[in-house]
Design a protein around this motif. Structure first.
Motif, short mmCIF file in Angstrom:
data_model
loop_
_atom_site.label_atom_id
_atom_site.label_comp_id
_atom_site.label_asym_id
_atom_site.label_seq_id
_atom_site.Cartn_x
_atom_site.Cartn_y
_atom_site.Cartn_z
N GLN A 85 0.83 -1.20 0.00
CA GLN A 85 0.00 0.00 0.00
C GLN A 85 0.86 1.26 0.00
OE1 GLN A 85 -3.11 -0.17 2.95
NE2 GLN A 85 -3.28 2.04 3.05
N SER A 86 2.03 1.19 0.65
CA SER A 86 2.91 2.36 0.77
C SER A 86 3.88 2.50 -0.41
CB SER A 86 3.74 2.24 2.06
OG SER A 86 4.58 1.10 1.99
N TYR A 87 3.86 1.52 -1.35
CA TYR A 87 4.73 1.48 -2.53
C TYR A 87 6.17 1.11 -2.19
CZ TYR A 87 0.82 4.39 -4.09
OH TYR A 87 -0.43 4.90 -4.32
N ALA A 88 6.73 1.61 -1.07
CA ALA A 88 8.05 1.22 -0.59
C ALA A 88 9.14 1.41 -1.64
CB ALA A 88 8.03 -0.25 -0.11
N LEU A 89 9.13 2.54 -2.35
CA LEU A 89 10.19 2.86 -3.31
C LEU A 89 11.38 3.45 -2.57
CD1 LEU A 89 8.03 4.53 -6.12
CD2 LEU A 89 8.85 2.16 -6.03
N PHE A 90 12.58 3.25 -3.14
CA PHE A 90 13.79 3.83 -2.55
C PHE A 90 13.90 5.29 -2.98
CE2 PHE A 90 14.88 -0.74 -3.17
CZ PHE A 90 14.91 -1.10 -1.82
N PRO A 91 13.84 6.24 -2.05
CA PRO A 91 13.79 7.66 -2.43
C PRO A 91 15.07 8.18 -3.05
CG PRO A 91 13.95 7.42 -0.04
CD PRO A 91 13.72 6.04 -0.59
N HIS A 92 16.23 7.56 -2.73
CA HIS A 92 17.51 8.05 -3.23
C HIS A 92 17.85 7.51 -4.62
CE1 HIS A 92 18.33 4.17 -1.38
NE2 HIS A 92 19.44 4.09 -2.09
N VAL A 124 4.34 0.25 -18.16
CA VAL A 124 3.51 1.03 -17.22
C VAL A 124 3.47 2.51 -17.62
CG1 VAL A 124 3.88 -0.56 -15.31
CG2 VAL A 124 5.43 1.39 -15.59
N HIS A 125 3.85 2.80 -18.87
CA HIS A 125 3.77 4.15 -19.44
C HIS A 125 4.62 5.17 -18.68
CE1 HIS A 125 0.45 2.27 -21.50
NE2 HIS A 125 -0.21 2.11 -20.36
N MET A 126 5.82 4.74 -18.26
CA MET A 126 6.70 5.62 -17.49
C MET A 126 8.10 5.69 -18.10
SD MET A 126 5.02 6.99 -14.94
CE MET A 126 6.27 7.46 -13.78
N GLY A 127 8.24 5.31 -19.37
CA GLY A 127 9.55 5.28 -20.00
C GLY A 127 10.24 6.63 -20.02
N ARG A 144 2.65 3.02 -10.40
CA ARG A 144 3.10 2.33 -11.61
C ARG A 144 4.53 1.81 -11.47
NH1 ARG A 144 0.23 6.82 -13.96
NH2 ARG A 144 -1.64 6.09 -15.06
N ILE A 145 5.40 2.61 -10.83
CA ILE A 145 6.78 2.17 -10.64
C ILE A 145 6.85 0.98 -9.69
CG2 ILE A 145 9.08 2.85 -9.83
CD1 ILE A 145 8.20 4.01 -12.56
N ALA A 146 6.04 1.01 -8.63
CA ALA A 146 6.00 -0.12 -7.71
C ALA A 146 5.57 -1.39 -8.44
CB ALA A 146 5.05 0.18 -6.55
N LEU A 147 4.61 -1.26 -9.33
CA LEU A 147 4.17 -2.41 -10.14
C LEU A 147 5.28 -2.89 -11.07
CD1 LEU A 147 0.56 -1.26 -11.04
CD2 LEU A 147 1.14 -3.41 -9.91
N ALA A 148 5.95 -1.94 -11.73
CA ALA A 148 7.03 -2.31 -12.65
C ALA A 148 8.14 -3.04 -11.90
CB ALA A 148 7.58 -1.07 -13.35
N ARG A 149 8.51 -2.56 -10.73
CA ARG A 149 9.57 -3.20 -9.95
C ARG A 149 9.16 -4.61 -9.53
NH1 ARG A 149 11.25 -0.53 -4.33
NH2 ARG A 149 9.18 -1.35 -3.84
N ALA A 150 7.90 -4.79 -9.12
CA ALA A 150 7.44 -6.10 -8.68
C ALA A 150 7.33 -7.10 -9.83
CB ALA A 150 6.10 -5.96 -7.97
N LEU A 151 6.97 -6.59 -11.02
CA LEU A 151 6.78 -7.48 -12.17
C LEU A 151 8.08 -7.80 -12.90
CD1 LEU A 151 3.53 -5.87 -13.62
CD2 LEU A 151 3.72 -8.20 -12.75
N ALA A 152 9.09 -6.96 -12.74
CA ALA A 152 10.32 -7.10 -13.51
C ALA A 152 10.98 -8.49 -13.39
CB ALA A 152 11.32 -6.00 -13.14
#
Length: 357
Positions: A85-92, A124-127, A144-152
């Motif tokens: 739910q929080s996406y958990a992306l690395f901010p740096h 995910v249309h973020m190229g 979308r980025i969280a999805l791309a990272r999980a699906l990669a």
């Protein structure tokens, strides 16, 4: 186990101290299925998701991933990824680096990683945003980025823990379509957790409705909505009217009942009910009003009316029994039924249902 099953949950129970979160849960999730676990807070759906991911361990029972028992396999060695739910992306990190992170840990070659990151960002249309940082993105873009990272890494199963709850209404609706398209395009089994009934009905191939730590019903969206197996499912999924009726006779699939309005009707039944008191369920939109009334008919007083653009919702009274009805505003003038008036009400017998407790 059938080759068509991606995940099998077998007799799973889980306690947290004296609280029993799950009680002997059993179900199967099919290959290439969008499967949703739906239920209120505290029903056990997120606990189940965390156990499939490996973040929790069942007290009893097991989980199979394509036939292999995974209970003792640590999370990082399961071909299962989670979108939180929080996406958990690395901010740096840039978006490209976020997507590449898991692939690097798996030891993929650099050229393969670069190609896969580019492919997933385009999917995910973020190229065009590859070099941006997460803080430069909207909520929908971070999703979308969280999805791309999980699906990669090409997981066998993708777990989604209420990933749309932080988004506004319009964006949630758009992301539903994107998630469904992603699932179809990738062929990966999606296991989605939500308390939002509309999300579940819109996206799922099948839904497991959970309540009180147990599976209350599993079925397609239309089966869950139109043919609820008990009162809990009928009440939680959508709106419905409950009436106490007297069962005169019944078979495994139908029951003849006397309604509070005096009619004797034969309606579908969720189980073989015994003669005596039972509960009849009918959805508000199944009640036809005014010139649309047909089938089982009676008259009611209009107590309240709520105009909501495409629909008007009504509170009706019949001999002291309150009923909710819904009518589509098909004409430009909207619905002309007014508060205080008496209106004809009707419903088709097959649209009502006698429920198990």
């Amino acid at each position: 186990m059938s080759q068509q099953n991606a995940v099998e949950v077998i007799d799973v129970s889980k306690n947290f101290g004296s609280y029993q979160a799950l009680r002997s849960v059993n179900f199967e999730i099919r290959e290439n299925e969008f499967f949703t676990m739906l239920g209120p807070s505290g029903c056990g759906k997120t606990t189940l998701l965390r156990m499939i991911a490996g973040f929790e361990t069942p007290d009893r029972g097991k989980f199979l991933l394509h036939g292999r028992d995974i209970v003792d396999i640590p999370p990082h060695k399961r071909r299962v990824n989670t979108v939180f739910q929080s996406y958990a992306l690395f901010p740096h990190m840039t978006l490209a680096q976020n997507v590449a992170f898991g692939l690097e840990n798996l030891g993929w070659e650099r050229a393969r990683i670069t190609a896969r990151v580019g492919e997933m960002l385009e999917r995910v249309h973020m190229g065009a945003f590859a070099n941006r940082k997460p803080e430069q993105l909207s909520g929908g873009q971070r999703q979308r980025i969280a999805l791309a990272r999980a699906l990669a890494p090409e997981p066998e199963v993708l777990l989604l823990d209420e990933p749309l709850s932080a988004l506004d209404l319009k964006l949630r609706q758009a992301m539903r379509d994107e998630l469904r398209t992603l699932q179809r395009d990738t062929g990966i089994t999606f296991v989605f957790v939500t308390h939002d009934q509309e999300e579940a009905l819109d996206m799922s191939d099948r839904i497991a409705v959970l309540g009180s730590g147990e599976v209350q019903q599993i079925g397609t969206p239309s089966e869950i909505y139109e043919e609820p197996s008990n009162q809990f499912v009928a009440d939680f999924v959508g709106e419905t009217n409950f009436f106490e009726v007297e069962v005169l006779e019944s078979t495994e699939k139908t029951a003849t009942v006397r309604t509070p309005f005096g009619q004797v009707i034969s309606v579908p039944s969720s189980t073989h009910v015994l003669p005596g008191k039972a509960t009849l369920s009918i959805r508000p939109e199944k009640l036809n009003l005014g010139d649309q009334a047909q089938g089982v008919a009676f008259q009611a007083e209009v107590v309240k009316k709520h105009y909501l653009g495409g629909y008007s919702h009504y509170q009706l009274s019949v001999g002291g029994v309150e009923i909710r009805a819904s009518r589509r505003n098909a004409s430009r003038e909207g619905d002309m039924i007014s508060v205080g008036s008496t209106v004809h009400v009707g419903f088709i017998e097959g649209s009502a249902r006698v429920l198990a407790a």
